[in-house]
Design a protein around this motif. Structure first.
Motif, PDB file in Angstrom:
ATOM      1  N   ASP A  68       0.851  -1.183   0.000  1.00  0.00           N
ATOM      2  CA  ASP A  68       0.000   0.000   0.000  1.00  0.00           C
ATOM      3  C   ASP A  68       0.891   1.238   0.000  1.00  0.00           C
ATOM      4  O   ASP A  68       1.840   1.326   0.793  1.00  0.00           O
ATOM      5  CB  ASP A  68      -0.908   0.023   1.233  1.00  0.00           C
ATOM      6  CG  ASP A  68      -1.851  -1.167   1.277  1.00  0.00           C
ATOM      7  OD1 ASP A  68      -2.813  -1.175   0.495  1.00  0.00           O
ATOM      8  OD2 ASP A  68      -1.605  -2.087   2.081  1.00  0.00           O
ATOM      9  N   TYR A  69       0.576   2.171  -0.877  1.00  0.00           N
ATOM     10  CA  TYR A  69       1.327   3.416  -1.003  1.00  0.00           C
ATOM     11  C   TYR A  69       0.349   4.581  -0.946  1.00  0.00           C
ATOM     12  O   TYR A  69      -0.754   4.503  -1.488  1.00  0.00           O
ATOM     13  CB  TYR A  69       2.078   3.473  -2.330  1.00  0.00           C
ATOM     14  CG  TYR A  69       2.969   2.297  -2.619  1.00  0.00           C
ATOM     15  CD1 TYR A  69       4.318   2.298  -2.268  1.00  0.00           C
ATOM     16  CD2 TYR A  69       2.465   1.157  -3.255  1.00  0.00           C
ATOM     17  CE1 TYR A  69       5.134   1.214  -2.541  1.00  0.00           C
ATOM     18  CE2 TYR A  69       3.276   0.075  -3.531  1.00  0.00           C
ATOM     19  CZ  TYR A  69       4.606   0.103  -3.177  1.00  0.00           C
ATOM     20  OH  TYR A  69       5.415  -0.971  -3.453  1.00  0.00           O
ATOM     21  N   ALA A  70       0.767   5.693  -0.351  1.00  0.00           N
ATOM     22  CA  ALA A  70      -0.073   6.887  -0.338  1.00  0.00           C
ATOM     23  C   ALA A  70       0.795   8.104  -0.087  1.00  0.00           C
ATOM     24  O   ALA A  70       1.768   8.046   0.679  1.00  0.00           O
ATOM     25  CB  ALA A  70      -1.169   6.785   0.729  1.00  0.00           C
ATOM     26  N   GLY A  71       0.450   9.199  -0.744  1.00  0.00           N
ATOM     27  CA  GLY A  71       1.220  10.429  -0.572  1.00  0.00           C
ATOM     28  C   GLY A  71       0.582  11.576  -1.337  1.00  0.00           C
ATOM     29  O   GLY A  71      -0.504  11.452  -1.911  1.00  0.00           O
ATOM     30  N   ARG A  72       1.292  12.702  -1.369  1.00  0.00           N
ATOM     31  CA  ARG A  72       0.794  13.902  -2.033  1.00  0.00           C
ATOM     32  C   ARG A  72       1.263  13.962  -3.481  1.00  0.00           C
ATOM     33  O   ARG A  72       2.352  13.494  -3.818  1.00  0.00           O
ATOM     34  CB  ARG A  72       1.254  15.157  -1.290  1.00  0.00           C
ATOM     35  CG  ARG A  72       0.633  15.279   0.092  1.00  0.00           C
ATOM     36  CD  ARG A  72       0.871  16.655   0.694  1.00  0.00           C
ATOM     37  NE  ARG A  72       0.204  16.764   1.991  1.00  0.00           N
ATOM     38  CZ  ARG A  72      -1.062  17.114   2.146  1.00  0.00           C
ATOM     39  NH1 ARG A  72      -1.802  17.385   1.077  1.00  0.00           N
ATOM     40  NH2 ARG A  72      -1.600  17.188   3.346  1.00  0.00           N
ATOM     41  N   VAL A  73       0.423  14.561  -4.309  1.00  0.00           N
ATOM     42  CA  VAL A  73       0.759  14.778  -5.715  1.00  0.00           C
ATOM     43  C   VAL A  73       1.471  16.128  -5.816  1.00  0.00           C
ATOM     44  O   VAL A  73       0.956  17.146  -5.338  1.00  0.00           O
ATOM     45  CB  VAL A  73      -0.501  14.768  -6.592  1.00  0.00           C
ATOM     46  CG1 VAL A  73      -0.144  15.028  -8.047  1.00  0.00           C
ATOM     47  CG2 VAL A  73      -1.222  13.430  -6.453  1.00  0.00           C
ATOM     48  N   VAL A  80      -2.810  10.816  -3.447  1.00  0.00           N
ATOM     49  CA  VAL A  80      -2.938   9.647  -4.313  1.00  0.00           C
ATOM     50  C   VAL A  80      -2.609   8.414  -3.485  1.00  0.00           C
ATOM     51  O   VAL A  80      -1.743   8.450  -2.604  1.00  0.00           O
ATOM     52  CB  VAL A  80      -2.001   9.744  -5.539  1.00  0.00           C
ATOM     53  CG1 VAL A  80      -0.536   9.755  -5.126  1.00  0.00           C
ATOM     54  CG2 VAL A  80      -2.281   8.616  -6.522  1.00  0.00           C
ATOM     55  N   ALA A  81      -3.341   7.329  -3.732  1.00  0.00           N
ATOM     56  CA  ALA A  81      -3.102   6.061  -3.040  1.00  0.00           C
ATOM     57  C   ALA A  81      -3.113   4.935  -4.057  1.00  0.00           C
ATOM     58  O   ALA A  81      -3.907   4.944  -5.003  1.00  0.00           O
ATOM     59  CB  ALA A  81      -4.151   5.811  -1.969  1.00  0.00           C
ATOM     60  N   VAL A  90      -5.019  -1.159  -7.701  1.00  0.00           N
ATOM     61  CA  VAL A  90      -6.025  -0.107  -7.798  1.00  0.00           C
ATOM     62  C   VAL A  90      -5.396   1.187  -7.295  1.00  0.00           C
ATOM     63  O   VAL A  90      -4.490   1.173  -6.454  1.00  0.00           O
ATOM     64  CB  VAL A  90      -7.297  -0.425  -6.989  1.00  0.00           C
ATOM     65  CG1 VAL A  90      -7.995  -1.649  -7.548  1.00  0.00           C
ATOM     66  CG2 VAL A  90      -6.993  -0.604  -5.511  1.00  0.00           C
ATOM     67  N   GLY A  91      -5.878   2.296  -7.822  1.00  0.00           N
ATOM     68  CA  GLY A  91      -5.396   3.596  -7.400  1.00  0.00           C
ATOM     69  C   GLY A  91      -6.550   4.563  -7.249  1.00  0.00           C
ATOM     70  O   GLY A  91      -7.628   4.376  -7.824  1.00  0.00           O
ATOM     71  N   SER A 152      -3.784   4.028   7.842  1.00  0.00           N
ATOM     72  CA  SER A 152      -3.560   4.827   6.636  1.00  0.00           C
ATOM     73  C   SER A 152      -3.874   3.988   5.406  1.00  0.00           C
ATOM     74  O   SER A 152      -3.818   2.759   5.438  1.00  0.00           O
ATOM     75  CB  SER A 152      -2.107   5.294   6.585  1.00  0.00           C
ATOM     76  OG  SER A 152      -1.821   6.166   7.647  1.00  0.00           O
ATOM     77  N   GLY A 153      -4.200   4.676   4.311  1.00  0.00           N
ATOM     78  CA  GLY A 153      -4.450   3.967   3.070  1.00  0.00           C
ATOM     79  C   GLY A 153      -5.759   4.355   2.423  1.00  0.00           C
ATOM     80  O   GLY A 153      -6.291   5.454   2.633  1.00  0.00           O
TER      81      GLY A 153
END
Length: 225
Positions: A68-73, A80-81, A90-91, A152-153
């Motif tokens: 699982d990844y998540a952060g700011r664009v 974006v996740a 999936v995103g 988170s996620g």
């Protein structure tokens, strides 16, 4: 009901067009290992033959089974996740005004996801991050999203309430100061944007009088195309 700490709701907002659909796609095939063959020997008076030295085998890069990844664009302000389960990916992108869902495959350390219309999300996976590009509405932004762990996620909810169809998505991230969480999300009712409730992961929310529990990605990824 226990809470995770203070949340900042970044979104109340709107979705793309009449609710963005998701189209599945396949990534480029992984590298193929080709066996080397010996060069044919030339006929001569000597009976000695020469064989070609074998080519060194290159290590294969494999997609994460679960990540699982998540952060700011960058330059956008949205979040974006991306989540991967056994090669399926999936995103979700949301900046509080626009949202987009993406789906596709993870292979050879890369993801290539498609969304509604020309929307796409591509990234290289490695070093604990997903680094790539988000293309949406004719614009392209870079992002670098580190790995995250629950709570988170990515979260999603769908509900049918008195003939109205609701769909909502949320991204939850820890605040930089460690004091609670930041979340951004959007909800549509019959394809039209409506205010999105703040969630506490694992707890139900009220959507137009109906109690709905947002699902984490493990519970909904197989529902995605």
């Amino acid at each position: 009901m226990s809470r995770l700490g203070p949340f900042i709701t970044l979104a109340a907002g709107a979705a793309l067009a009449a609710g963005l659909g998701v189209a599945s796609t396949t990534a480029a095939p992984g590298d193929q290992t080709v066996a080397a063959t010996a060069a044919p020997g030339a006929e001569a008076t000597s009976t000695a033959t020469a064989s070609a030295a074998p080519s060194p085998k290159q290590p294969e890069r494999r997609a994460a089974v679960k990540a699982d990844y998540a952060g700011r664009v960058q330059g956008n302000g949205g979040l974006v996740a991306v989540s991967i389960r056994n090669g399926k990916a999936v995103g979700y992108f949301c900046d509080g005004v626009t949202e987009a869902w993406f789906a596709g495959k993870a292979t050879d350390g890369r993801i290539a996801l498609k969304g509604f219309g020309d929307a796409s999300l591509t990234a290289v996976l490695g070093g604990g991050k997903a680094k790539g590009e988000l293309a949406l509405s004719g614009k392209v932004w870079d992002f670098s999203a580190p790995t995250v762990k629950k709570p988170s996620g990515l979260y999603r909810a769908t509900s049918q309430v008195r003939g109205a169809r609701y769909r909502a998505g949320w991204i939850v991230l820890p605040r930089p100061d460690g004091n609670g969480f930041v979340q951004v999300g959007a909800m549509v009712k019959n394809g039209e944007p409506v205010p999105v409730p703040t969630i506490t992961p694992g707890s139900p929310v009220n959507i137009d009088g109906d109690t709905v529990t947002p699902k984490d990605v493990d519970a909904f990824i197989q529902e995605m195309p």
